[in-house]
Design a protein around this motif. Structure first.
Motif, PDB file in Angstrom:
ATOM      1  N   PHE A  36       0.879  -1.176   0.000  1.00  0.00           N
ATOM      2  CA  PHE A  36       0.000   0.000   0.000  1.00  0.00           C
ATOM      3  C   PHE A  36       0.916   1.225   0.000  1.00  0.00           C
ATOM      4  N   THR A  37       1.011   1.917  -1.149  1.00  0.00           N
ATOM      5  CA  THR A  37       1.978   3.012  -1.332  1.00  0.00           C
ATOM      6  C   THR A  37       1.257   4.338  -1.538  1.00  0.00           C
ATOM      7  N   LEU A  38       1.734   5.370  -0.835  1.00  0.00           N
ATOM      8  CA  LEU A  38       1.182   6.717  -0.977  1.00  0.00           C
ATOM      9  C   LEU A  38       2.316   7.676  -1.349  1.00  0.00           C
ATOM     10  N   TYR A  39       1.987   8.683  -2.180  1.00  0.00           N
ATOM     11  CA  TYR A  39       2.959   9.705  -2.586  1.00  0.00           C
ATOM     12  C   TYR A  39       2.463  11.065  -2.083  1.00  0.00           C
ATOM     13  N   SER A  40       3.433  11.904  -1.714  1.00  0.00           N
ATOM     14  CA  SER A  40       3.071  13.256  -1.233  1.00  0.00           C
ATOM     15  C   SER A  40       3.733  14.320  -2.116  1.00  0.00           C
ATOM     16  N   PHE A  41       3.078  15.453  -2.188  1.00  0.00           N
ATOM     17  CA  PHE A  41       3.636  16.572  -2.960  1.00  0.00           C
ATOM     18  C   PHE A  41       4.512  17.469  -2.078  1.00  0.00           C
ATOM     19  N   GLU A  42       4.546  17.176  -0.797  1.00  0.00           N
ATOM     20  CA  GLU A  42       5.355  17.953   0.125  1.00  0.00           C
ATOM     21  C   GLU A  42       6.389  17.046   0.772  1.00  0.00           C
ATOM     22  N   PRO A  43       7.593  17.541   1.041  1.00  0.00           N
ATOM     23  CA  PRO A  43       8.584  16.725   1.732  1.00  0.00           C
ATOM     24  C   PRO A  43       8.200  16.565   3.202  1.00  0.00           C
ATOM     25  N   TYR A  44       8.644  15.495   3.773  1.00  0.00           N
ATOM     26  CA  TYR A  44       8.418  15.184   5.191  1.00  0.00           C
ATOM     27  C   TYR A  44       6.926  15.227   5.553  1.00  0.00           C
ATOM     28  N   ALA A  45       6.146  14.694   4.663  1.00  0.00           N
ATOM     29  CA  ALA A  45       4.692  14.672   4.921  1.00  0.00           C
ATOM     30  C   ALA A  45       4.277  13.503   5.821  1.00  0.00           C
ATOM     31  N   PHE A  46       5.116  12.469   5.927  1.00  0.00           N
ATOM     32  CA  PHE A  46       4.747  11.256   6.683  1.00  0.00           C
ATOM     33  C   PHE A  46       5.460  11.259   8.030  1.00  0.00           C
ATOM     34  N   ASP A  47       4.847  11.853   9.024  1.00  0.00           N
ATOM     35  CA  ASP A  47       5.434  11.812  10.359  1.00  0.00           C
ATOM     36  C   ASP A  47       5.042  10.507  11.047  1.00  0.00           C
ATOM     37  N   SER A  48       5.461  10.350  12.267  1.00  0.00           N
ATOM     38  CA  SER A  48       5.239   9.084  12.985  1.00  0.00           C
ATOM     39  C   SER A  48       3.756   8.784  13.185  1.00  0.00           C
ATOM     40  N   GLU A  49       2.979   9.822  13.403  1.00  0.00           N
ATOM     41  CA  GLU A  49       1.538   9.602  13.583  1.00  0.00           C
ATOM     42  C   GLU A  49       0.903   9.108  12.305  1.00  0.00           C
ATOM     43  N   HIS A  50       1.296   9.741  11.182  1.00  0.00           N
ATOM     44  CA  HIS A  50       0.763   9.307   9.887  1.00  0.00           C
ATOM     45  C   HIS A  50       1.187   7.868   9.575  1.00  0.00           C
ATOM     46  N   VAL A  51       2.456   7.600   9.883  1.00  0.00           N
ATOM     47  CA  VAL A  51       2.960   6.246   9.615  1.00  0.00           C
ATOM     48  C   VAL A  51       2.182   5.205  10.422  1.00  0.00           C
ATOM     49  N   SER A  52       1.921   5.513  11.689  1.00  0.00           N
ATOM     50  CA  SER A  52       1.165   4.586  12.543  1.00  0.00           C
ATOM     51  C   SER A  52      -0.238   4.356  12.001  1.00  0.00           C
ATOM     52  N   LEU A  53      -0.882   5.450  11.573  1.00  0.00           N
ATOM     53  CA  LEU A  53      -2.232   5.316  11.007  1.00  0.00           C
ATOM     54  C   LEU A  53      -2.219   4.490   9.715  1.00  0.00           C
ATOM     55  N   LEU A  54      -1.205   4.752   8.884  1.00  0.00           N
ATOM     56  CA  LEU A  54      -1.128   4.019   7.617  1.00  0.00           C
ATOM     57  C   LEU A  54      -0.793   2.540   7.840  1.00  0.00           C
ATOM     58  N   GLU A  55       0.009   2.245   8.870  1.00  0.00           N
ATOM     59  CA  GLU A  55       0.270   0.844   9.202  1.00  0.00           C
ATOM     60  C   GLU A  55      -1.023   0.141   9.622  1.00  0.00           C
ATOM     61  N   SER A  56      -1.836   0.847  10.417  1.00  0.00           N
ATOM     62  CA  SER A  56      -3.132   0.275  10.815  1.00  0.00           C
ATOM     63  C   SER A  56      -4.026   0.057   9.607  1.00  0.00           C
ATOM     64  N   LEU A  57      -3.994   1.047   8.693  1.00  0.00           N
ATOM     65  CA  LEU A  57      -4.813   0.916   7.484  1.00  0.00           C
ATOM     66  C   LEU A  57      -4.362  -0.264   6.632  1.00  0.00           C
ATOM     67  N   SER A  58      -3.047  -0.444   6.475  1.00  0.00           N
ATOM     68  CA  SER A  58      -2.563  -1.595   5.688  1.00  0.00           C
ATOM     69  C   SER A  58      -2.926  -2.920   6.367  1.00  0.00           C
ATOM     70  N   ALA A  59      -2.889  -2.906   7.734  1.00  0.00           N
ATOM     71  CA  ALA A  59      -3.302  -4.124   8.461  1.00  0.00           C
ATOM     72  C   ALA A  59      -4.776  -4.417   8.225  1.00  0.00           C
ATOM     73  N   ASP A  60      -5.603  -3.329   8.186  1.00  0.00           N
ATOM     74  CA  ASP A  60      -7.037  -3.530   7.913  1.00  0.00           C
ATOM     75  C   ASP A  60      -7.252  -4.066   6.499  1.00  0.00           C
ATOM     76  N   ILE A  61      -6.471  -3.547   5.552  1.00  0.00           N
ATOM     77  CA  ILE A  61      -6.597  -4.050   4.177  1.00  0.00           C
ATOM     78  C   ILE A  61      -6.208  -5.526   4.117  1.00  0.00           C
ATOM     79  N   SER A  62      -5.127  -5.896   4.833  1.00  0.00           N
ATOM     80  CA  SER A  62      -4.704  -7.302   4.865  1.00  0.00           C
ATOM     81  C   SER A  62      -5.794  -8.178   5.489  1.00  0.00           C
ATOM     82  N   TYR A  63      -6.407  -7.664   6.557  1.00  0.00           N
ATOM     83  CA  TYR A  63      -7.499  -8.403   7.194  1.00  0.00           C
ATOM     84  C   TYR A  63      -8.668  -8.590   6.221  1.00  0.00           C
TER      85      TYR A  63
END
Length: 362
Positions: free
Chosen positions: A57-84
């Motif tokens: 599950f890959t996302l691209y951003s138009f701004e640098p440093y757009a993926f902070d730790s909170e975003h990463v944690s949320l996206l990890e949960s989202l990928s886990a939900d997709i896997s489920y």
């Protein structure tokens, strides 16, 4: 799989975050095309299916440093939900396939059950009918659904209790298979009935498979064979009685002929001329041989059991042939036939059953 962020994510089974294509040395191979499309950062998260990585599950951003730790944690949960969700989709597909297979197996079993020409019923331990096939329903005279839940001895035999011969009662009692032959007037025939026990998961008897095979025609043929056998035995008895009577009727005059001939040859009735002696000798030999033949023919115990024993002895075939000619000489003379024997090729003696040898000649 390549070395790009997405490829690394899949290959290494871990999240890969690229905060800036412009400054990240690891992203230099993809910098130019990424910047050309306006992408400054990316984040890839592995997707799993049955505990195996199947994509990212890959996302691209138009701004640098757009993926902070909170975003990463949320996206990890989202990928886990997709896997489920992918696993749930698999389970649903498996369940749907299993249901289809179950329906197909059920339909195939029903077709097989109803195509059996014998009358088949599944009966529980309370003698209640669980299912009957088409052949049995047709023989009973109604649709199969009518008999479900009915007591088998009421539906089939019209009784208030199981009949004494009931094989189902014995099967549910001791868990063994039983086979009996019965005549059932209500079904209009004779049947070979078998009951085979059915068990649950704990090996408890829960009923039996009841199969009734119509043997009416077989019984009919057996009865015809029995009648034919009795008729044949009656004919044999009649033949035996006839032969027994013939024994008396034939042996009595032959014994008289032999007796009086022996008296004549013994000179008890007076002296004999040579011609008379020859004639009486011929009569005695012919009568004795005929009596021997009658004794053999009428010996029923040997004929019927096939135990006629051969008495091998050495004798002169010439003498036997000469005596045999006496039997036909008179008839030949009356017909103007002159019999001239030629014994030149005969051996002096031979070993055989003289009596059977005589039978062949006569």
């Amino acid at each position: 799989v390549g070395a790009a962020p997405t490829g690394s994510c899949i290959r290494e089974n871990r999240p890969v975050v690229n905060n800036d294509f412009a400054t990240n040395p690891a992203a230099s191979p993809w910098r130019e095309p990424a910047l050309r499309h306006g992408f400054r950062g990316s984040a890839a998260f592995p997707l799993h299916r049955r505990n195996k990585v199947v994509g990212a599950f890959t996302l691209y951003s138009f701004e640098p440093y757009a993926f902070d730790s909170e975003h990463v944690s949320l996206l990890e949960s989202l990928s886990a939900d997709i896997s489920y969700a992918l696993d749930a989709l698999d389970q649903e597909q498996l369940r749907t396939q299993a249901e289809k297979e179950l329906i197909r197996a059920k339909e195939e079993w029903e077709r097989t059950f109803d195509s059996v020409p014998d009358m088949v019923a599944i009966i529980d331990t309370g003698h209640r009918i669980v299912r009957v096939n088409t052949a049995m329903a047709k023989r009973l005279g109604a649709k199969a659904e009518k008999y479900i839940g009915q007591l088998c001895y009421e539906a089939v035999h019209g009784l208030s209790n199981p009949p004494p011969f009931c094989p189902h009662s014995r099967t549910i009692e001791n868990g063994r298979q039983y086979i009996v032959e019965v005549h059932e007037e209500r079904l209009g025939g004779d049947f070979e009935v078998s009951t085979t026990p059915m068990y649950d998961d704990q090996e408890n008897v829960i009923g039996s498979v009841h199969v009734a095979h119509d043997i009416t025609e077989r019984r009919k043929h057996e009865e015809e064979l029995r009648v034919a056998k009795e008729a044949a035995e009656g004919a044999n008895r009649a033949r035996s009685e006839f032969l027994a009577n013939m024994t008396h009727e034939l042996r009595t005059p032959l014994n008289a002929i032999i007796g009086f001939t022996q008296l004549g040859l013994g000179r008890h009735l007076g002296e004999l001329t040579p011609l008379q002696e020859d004639c009486l000798t011929d009569v005695l030999q012919s009568a004795s041989h005929l009596l021997s033949l009658i004794n053999d023919i009428l010996d029923l115990s040997k004929i019927e059991s096939g135990t006629v024993e051969l008495d091998y002895r050495r004798f002169s075939p010439r003498e036997v042939l000469e005596r045999s000619l006496l039997i036909v000489k008179e008839k030949a003379t009356k017909q103007g036939v002159n019999v001239k024997p030629d014994f030149g090729c005969l051996p002096e003696t031979m070993v055989a059953d003289e009596r059977i040898f005589k039978h062949i000649l006569y």
